[in-house]
Write a protein that holds these residues in place. Structure first.
Motif, PDB file in Angstrom:
ATOM      1  N   MET A  56       6.413  -7.287  -1.908  1.00 64.98           N
ATOM      2  CA  MET A  56       7.301  -6.123  -1.995  1.00 64.98           C
ATOM      3  C   MET A  56       6.508  -4.887  -2.410  1.00 64.98           C
ATOM      4  O   MET A  56       6.752  -3.784  -1.919  1.00 64.98           O
ATOM      5  CB  MET A  56       8.434  -6.402  -2.977  1.00 64.98           C
ATOM      6  CG  MET A  56       9.350  -7.494  -2.497  1.00 64.98           C
ATOM      7  SD  MET A  56      10.654  -7.860  -3.651  1.00 64.98           S
ATOM      8  CE  MET A  56      11.639  -6.408  -3.503  1.00 64.98           C
ATOM      9  N   TYR A  57       5.555  -5.058  -3.303  1.00 65.50           N
ATOM     10  CA  TYR A  57       4.683  -3.960  -3.703  1.00 65.50           C
ATOM     11  C   TYR A  57       3.841  -3.490  -2.523  1.00 65.50           C
ATOM     12  O   TYR A  57       3.667  -2.293  -2.314  1.00 65.50           O
ATOM     13  CB  TYR A  57       3.805  -4.418  -4.867  1.00 65.50           C
ATOM     14  CG  TYR A  57       2.918  -3.357  -5.448  1.00 65.50           C
ATOM     15  CD1 TYR A  57       3.464  -2.202  -6.008  1.00 65.50           C
ATOM     16  CD2 TYR A  57       1.538  -3.506  -5.456  1.00 65.50           C
ATOM     17  CE1 TYR A  57       2.641  -1.231  -6.542  1.00 65.50           C
ATOM     18  CE2 TYR A  57       0.718  -2.544  -5.992  1.00 65.50           C
ATOM     19  CZ  TYR A  57       1.283  -1.405  -6.535  1.00 65.50           C
ATOM     20  OH  TYR A  57       0.470  -0.436  -7.061  1.00 65.50           O
ATOM     21  N   LEU A  58       3.372  -4.432  -1.744  1.00 67.56           N
ATOM     22  CA  LEU A  58       2.614  -4.112  -0.538  1.00 67.56           C
ATOM     23  C   LEU A  58       3.479  -3.334   0.442  1.00 67.56           C
ATOM     24  O   LEU A  58       3.053  -2.325   1.010  1.00 67.56           O
ATOM     25  CB  LEU A  58       2.123  -5.415   0.093  1.00 67.56           C
ATOM     26  CG  LEU A  58       1.106  -5.350   1.198  1.00 67.56           C
ATOM     27  CD1 LEU A  58       0.231  -6.579   1.111  1.00 67.56           C
ATOM     28  CD2 LEU A  58       1.725  -5.267   2.546  1.00 67.56           C
ATOM     29  N   TYR A  59       4.705  -3.775   0.656  1.00 68.45           N
ATOM     30  CA  TYR A  59       5.631  -3.098   1.565  1.00 68.45           C
ATOM     31  C   TYR A  59       5.931  -1.675   1.096  1.00 68.45           C
ATOM     32  O   TYR A  59       5.934  -0.734   1.898  1.00 68.45           O
ATOM     33  CB  TYR A  59       6.921  -3.916   1.668  1.00 68.45           C
ATOM     34  CG  TYR A  59       7.985  -3.276   2.512  1.00 68.45           C
ATOM     35  CD1 TYR A  59       7.967  -3.411   3.891  1.00 68.45           C
ATOM     36  CD2 TYR A  59       9.017  -2.542   1.932  1.00 68.45           C
ATOM     37  CE1 TYR A  59       8.944  -2.823   4.667  1.00 68.45           C
ATOM     38  CE2 TYR A  59       9.994  -1.955   2.699  1.00 68.45           C
ATOM     39  CZ  TYR A  59       9.955  -2.093   4.068  1.00 68.45           C
ATOM     40  OH  TYR A  59      10.922  -1.509   4.835  1.00 68.45           O
ATOM     41  N   LEU A  66       3.458   5.505   2.052  1.00 65.97           N
ATOM     42  CA  LEU A  66       2.526   5.744   3.159  1.00 65.97           C
ATOM     43  C   LEU A  66       1.060   5.628   2.751  1.00 65.97           C
ATOM     44  O   LEU A  66       0.213   6.365   3.229  1.00 65.97           O
ATOM     45  CB  LEU A  66       2.804   7.103   3.814  1.00 65.97           C
ATOM     46  CG  LEU A  66       4.193   7.251   4.440  1.00 65.97           C
ATOM     47  CD1 LEU A  66       4.381   8.651   4.963  1.00 65.97           C
ATOM     48  CD2 LEU A  66       4.417   6.214   5.518  1.00 65.97           C
ATOM     49  N   LYS A  67       0.778   4.691   1.890  1.00 63.73           N
ATOM     50  CA  LYS A  67      -0.609   4.377   1.499  1.00 63.73           C
ATOM     51  C   LYS A  67      -1.053   3.162   2.306  1.00 63.73           C
ATOM     52  O   LYS A  67      -1.183   2.057   1.798  1.00 63.73           O
ATOM     53  CB  LYS A  67      -0.698   4.076   0.005  1.00 63.73           C
ATOM     54  CG  LYS A  67      -0.327   5.226  -0.890  1.00 63.73           C
ATOM     55  CD  LYS A  67      -0.437   4.775  -2.332  1.00 63.73           C
ATOM     56  CE  LYS A  67      -0.050   5.875  -3.285  1.00 63.73           C
ATOM     57  NZ  LYS A  67      -0.099   5.407  -4.677  1.00 63.73           N
ATOM     58  N   MET A  68      -1.314   3.388   3.585  1.00 66.53           N
ATOM     59  CA  MET A  68      -1.624   2.280   4.488  1.00 66.53           C
ATOM     60  C   MET A  68      -2.943   1.590   4.133  1.00 66.53           C
ATOM     61  O   MET A  68      -3.054   0.377   4.236  1.00 66.53           O
ATOM     62  CB  MET A  68      -1.689   2.778   5.938  1.00 66.53           C
ATOM     63  CG  MET A  68      -0.380   3.280   6.451  1.00 66.53           C
ATOM     64  SD  MET A  68       0.776   1.928   6.611  1.00 66.53           S
ATOM     65  CE  MET A  68       2.196   2.826   7.157  1.00 66.53           C
ATOM     66  N   GLY A  69      -3.943   2.344   3.737  1.00 63.20           N
ATOM     67  CA  GLY A  69      -5.229   1.746   3.390  1.00 63.20           C
ATOM     68  C   GLY A  69      -5.126   0.848   2.173  1.00 63.20           C
ATOM     69  O   GLY A  69      -5.693  -0.253   2.145  1.00 63.20           O
TER      70      GLY A  69
END
Length: 101
Positions: A56-59, A66-69
Motif C-alpha cells: 500500500m505504501y508502494l502504491y 507520483l514518486k515512480m522511481g
C-alpha cells in the motif's frame, strides 16, 4: 497395539506430503508479502495506518505522490526479499522435503 500403529503411520505419511507442504510454504511466503487488495478496499490504510502494508505504501508513492522511481526501488527491494526468503526455504528443504525415487 493401536498407539504403535499410529506412530508408524505418522512417519510413513509425512515424507509423502512434504513436497506439498514445501509448495504451500513457498506460496504463503509470496502471498504474505504481496497483501494489497483486501486492506486497501476495506480500510484504505485503516485508522492511524494500522493496516498499511508495504504494498500500500508502494502504491501511494507511485500513484498518489507520483514518486515512480522511489516506488520502483521499493518494488525491487520487495522482490529481493521474496527471493531471499524463497531461497532460504529452498536451501533448507533438502533436510525436510523427501521426494520419492
Amino acid at each position: 497395539m493401536a498407539p504403535r500403529r499410529f506412530g508408524r503411520s505418522g512417519t510413513l505419511r509425512c515424507p509423502c506430503i512434504s513436497p506439498v507442504i514445501f509448495f504451500n510454504l513457498i506460496m504463503a511466503i509470496i502471498g504474505t508479502l504481496q497483501v494489497f487488495a483486501v486492506p486497501f478496499i476495506m480500510t484504505g490504510g485503516g485508522p492511524a495506518r494500522s493496516t498499511y502494508f508495504l504494498t500500500m505504501y508502494l502504491y501511494d508513492n507511485a500513484f498518489s505522490y507520483l514518486k515512480m522511481g522511489y516506488a520502483s526501488a521499493m518494488a525491487w527491494v520487495q522482490l529481493l526479499a521474496v527471493l531471499a526468503l524463497t531461497g532460504l526455504a529452498g536451501w533448507t528443504s533438502k533436510h525436510w522435503v523427501h521426494y520419492s525415487k
